[in-house]
Design a protein around this motif. Structure first.
Motif, PDB file in Angstrom:
ATOM      1  N   GLN A  31       0.831  -1.204   0.000  1.00 37.54           N
ATOM      2  CA  GLN A  31       0.000   0.000   0.000  1.00 37.54           C
ATOM      3  C   GLN A  31       0.868   1.258   0.000  1.00 37.54           C
ATOM      4  O   GLN A  31       0.590   2.218  -0.713  1.00 37.54           O
ATOM      5  N   ARG A  32       1.945   1.238   0.809  1.00 33.58           N
ATOM      6  CA  ARG A  32       2.854   2.396   0.853  1.00 33.58           C
ATOM      7  C   ARG A  32       3.561   2.593  -0.482  1.00 33.58           C
ATOM      8  O   ARG A  32       3.668   3.706  -0.991  1.00 33.58           O
ATOM      9  N   VAL A  33       4.060   1.491  -1.046  1.00 34.28           N
ATOM     10  CA  VAL A  33       4.792   1.570  -2.315  1.00 34.28           C
ATOM     11  C   VAL A  33       3.857   2.055  -3.418  1.00 34.28           C
ATOM     12  O   VAL A  33       4.213   2.951  -4.190  1.00 34.28           O
ATOM     13  N   TYR A  42       6.115  -3.862  -8.128  1.00 40.58           N
ATOM     14  CA  TYR A  42       7.398  -3.806  -7.429  1.00 40.58           C
ATOM     15  C   TYR A  42       7.729  -5.177  -6.863  1.00 40.58           C
ATOM     16  O   TYR A  42       6.867  -6.057  -6.756  1.00 40.58           O
ATOM     17  N   ALA A  43       8.973  -5.341  -6.489  1.00 35.45           N
ATOM     18  CA  ALA A  43       9.437  -6.526  -5.767  1.00 35.45           C
ATOM     19  C   ALA A  43      10.378  -6.044  -4.671  1.00 35.45           C
ATOM     20  O   ALA A  43      11.149  -5.100  -4.878  1.00 35.45           O
ATOM     21  N   LEU A  44      10.288  -6.681  -3.526  1.00 37.32           N
ATOM     22  CA  LEU A  44      11.154  -6.339  -2.402  1.00 37.32           C
ATOM     23  C   LEU A  44      11.630  -7.627  -1.775  1.00 37.32           C
ATOM     24  O   LEU A  44      10.841  -8.401  -1.248  1.00 37.32           O
ATOM     25  N   ASP A  45      12.923  -7.868  -1.871  1.00 43.51           N
ATOM     26  CA  ASP A  45      13.543  -9.066  -1.313  1.00 43.51           C
ATOM     27  C   ASP A  45      14.373  -8.629  -0.112  1.00 43.51           C
ATOM     28  O   ASP A  45      15.421  -8.005  -0.281  1.00 43.51           O
ATOM     29  N   LYS A  92      13.430  -2.036  10.105  1.00 48.65           N
ATOM     30  CA  LYS A  92      12.605  -3.176  10.507  1.00 48.65           C
ATOM     31  C   LYS A  92      12.393  -4.081   9.297  1.00 48.65           C
ATOM     32  O   LYS A  92      12.777  -3.731   8.189  1.00 48.65           O
ATOM     33  N   PRO A  93      11.743  -5.236   9.485  1.00 47.92           N
ATOM     34  CA  PRO A  93      11.522  -6.149   8.350  1.00 47.92           C
ATOM     35  C   PRO A  93      10.758  -5.548   7.181  1.00 47.92           C
ATOM     36  O   PRO A  93      10.874  -6.018   6.064  1.00 47.92           O
ATOM     37  N   GLU A  94       9.944  -4.527   7.416  1.00 44.99           N
ATOM     38  CA  GLU A  94       9.248  -3.842   6.328  1.00 44.99           C
ATOM     39  C   GLU A  94       9.614  -2.369   6.379  1.00 44.99           C
ATOM     40  O   GLU A  94       9.709  -1.790   7.459  1.00 44.99           O
ATOM     41  N   PRO A  95       9.812  -1.732   5.230  1.00 47.41           N
ATOM     42  CA  PRO A  95      10.170  -0.308   5.239  1.00 47.41           C
ATOM     43  C   PRO A  95       9.027   0.553   5.772  1.00 47.41           C
ATOM     44  O   PRO A  95       7.861   0.287   5.491  1.00 47.41           O
ATOM     45  N   ASN A  96       9.390   1.583   6.538  1.00 46.99           N
ATOM     46  CA  ASN A  96       8.379   2.514   7.034  1.00 46.99           C
ATOM     47  C   ASN A  96       8.060   3.536   5.934  1.00 46.99           C
ATOM     48  O   ASN A  96       8.605   3.465   4.832  1.00 46.99           O
ATOM     49  N   GLU A  97       7.192   4.512   6.237  1.00 47.42           N
ATOM     50  CA  GLU A  97       6.770   5.476   5.216  1.00 47.42           C
ATOM     51  C   GLU A  97       7.931   6.305   4.680  1.00 47.42           C
ATOM     52  O   GLU A  97       8.030   6.528   3.466  1.00 47.42           O
ATOM     53  N   ASP A  98       8.811   6.768   5.565  1.00 46.46           N
ATOM     54  CA  ASP A  98       9.948   7.587   5.127  1.00 46.46           C
ATOM     55  C   ASP A  98      10.911   6.781   4.261  1.00 46.46           C
ATOM     56  O   ASP A  98      11.399   7.267   3.241  1.00 46.46           O
ATOM     57  N   GLU A  99      11.200   5.543   4.672  1.00 46.18           N
ATOM     58  CA  GLU A  99      12.087   4.687   3.882  1.00 46.18           C
ATOM     59  C   GLU A  99      11.477   4.391   2.514  1.00 46.18           C
ATOM     60  O   GLU A  99      12.164   4.425   1.495  1.00 46.18           O
ATOM     61  N   VAL A 133      11.600   4.787  -3.320  1.00 47.18           N
ATOM     62  CA  VAL A 133      10.802   4.981  -4.538  1.00 47.18           C
ATOM     63  C   VAL A 133      11.321   6.195  -5.302  1.00 47.18           C
ATOM     64  O   VAL A 133      11.499   6.151  -6.525  1.00 47.18           O
ATOM     65  N   ALA A 134      11.601   7.283  -4.587  1.00 44.15           N
ATOM     66  CA  ALA A 134      12.112   8.499  -5.243  1.00 44.15           C
ATOM     67  C   ALA A 134      13.440   8.236  -5.924  1.00 44.15           C
ATOM     68  O   ALA A 134      13.670   8.688  -7.059  1.00 44.15           O
TER      69      ALA A 134
END
Length: 180
Positions: free
Chosen positions: A58-60, A86-89, A155-162, A167-168
């Motif tokens: 959702q964030r991405v 997207y993909a995130l490994d 953390k295991p999932e990126p937060n909003e700032d990360e 993405v930028a």
């Protein structure tokens, strides 16, 4: 006087050595189809799974669509010219490693030296992985652009700032839409 010169030389040498070992930020890698980019004017989101969207997805999605809009593209409600996904490994990478240090110094009583060893106690690690954005030409149903970046997360999932930052960094390599 010799002691001051020796100390200055050692400080300069240590500074140069430290500068050589610093890690540079990861570069964005881009791969593009030989036929070039299609004339995408609108994008639709291609979900990564058939299950409910994760917080990361959702964030991405929100960030990708927002940044594509800033680049002059539109978000299609149904059938866009191109689809984006997207993909995130992510994997855990230990951050505390044993180390050895050697030091030399001078003072009023001559030159001295020492050796130091660090042994990590406890478990510390960071989340690291590769983040990829893929663009698919809807008409050809083929991938035409891919941008990826190696990144570390708190953390295991990126937060909003990360999420905003990665993405930028990836989409800055995607061309702005030329007005018609």
């Amino acid at each position: 006087m010799k002691t001051a010169a020796l100390s200055s030389g050692l400080l300069l040498g240590a500074t140069l050595l430290a500068g050589c070992t610093a890690t540079a930020p990861s570069k964005v890698r881009v791969d593009m189809a030989e036929s070039g980019l299609p004339n995408c004017q609108s994008f639709e989101w291609l979900p990564t799974q058939q299950q409910p969207a994760s917080l990361t997805e959702q964030r991405v999605k929100s960030e990708v669509m927002s940044q594509l809009k800033e680049k002059g593209y539109a978000q299609a409600a149904e059938k866009g010219d191109c689809r984006v996904t997207y993909a995130l490994d992510i994997h855990e990478r230990p951050t505390n490693k044993p180390g050895v240090g050697v030091g030399v110094g001078g003072g009023s009583r001559g030159v001295g030296g020492g050796i130091g060893v660090t042994l990590p106690i406890g478990k510390r690690s960071e989340q690291a992985g590769t983040f990829t954005i893929d663009i698919v030409d809807t008409a050809k149903n083929a991938q035409v652009w891919s941008g990826s970046l190696d990144a570390s997360f708190l953390k295991p999932e990126p937060n909003e700032d990360e999420t905003r930052e990665i993405v930028a960094r990836v989409l800055e390599k995607y061309p702005d839409r030329e007005p018609k």
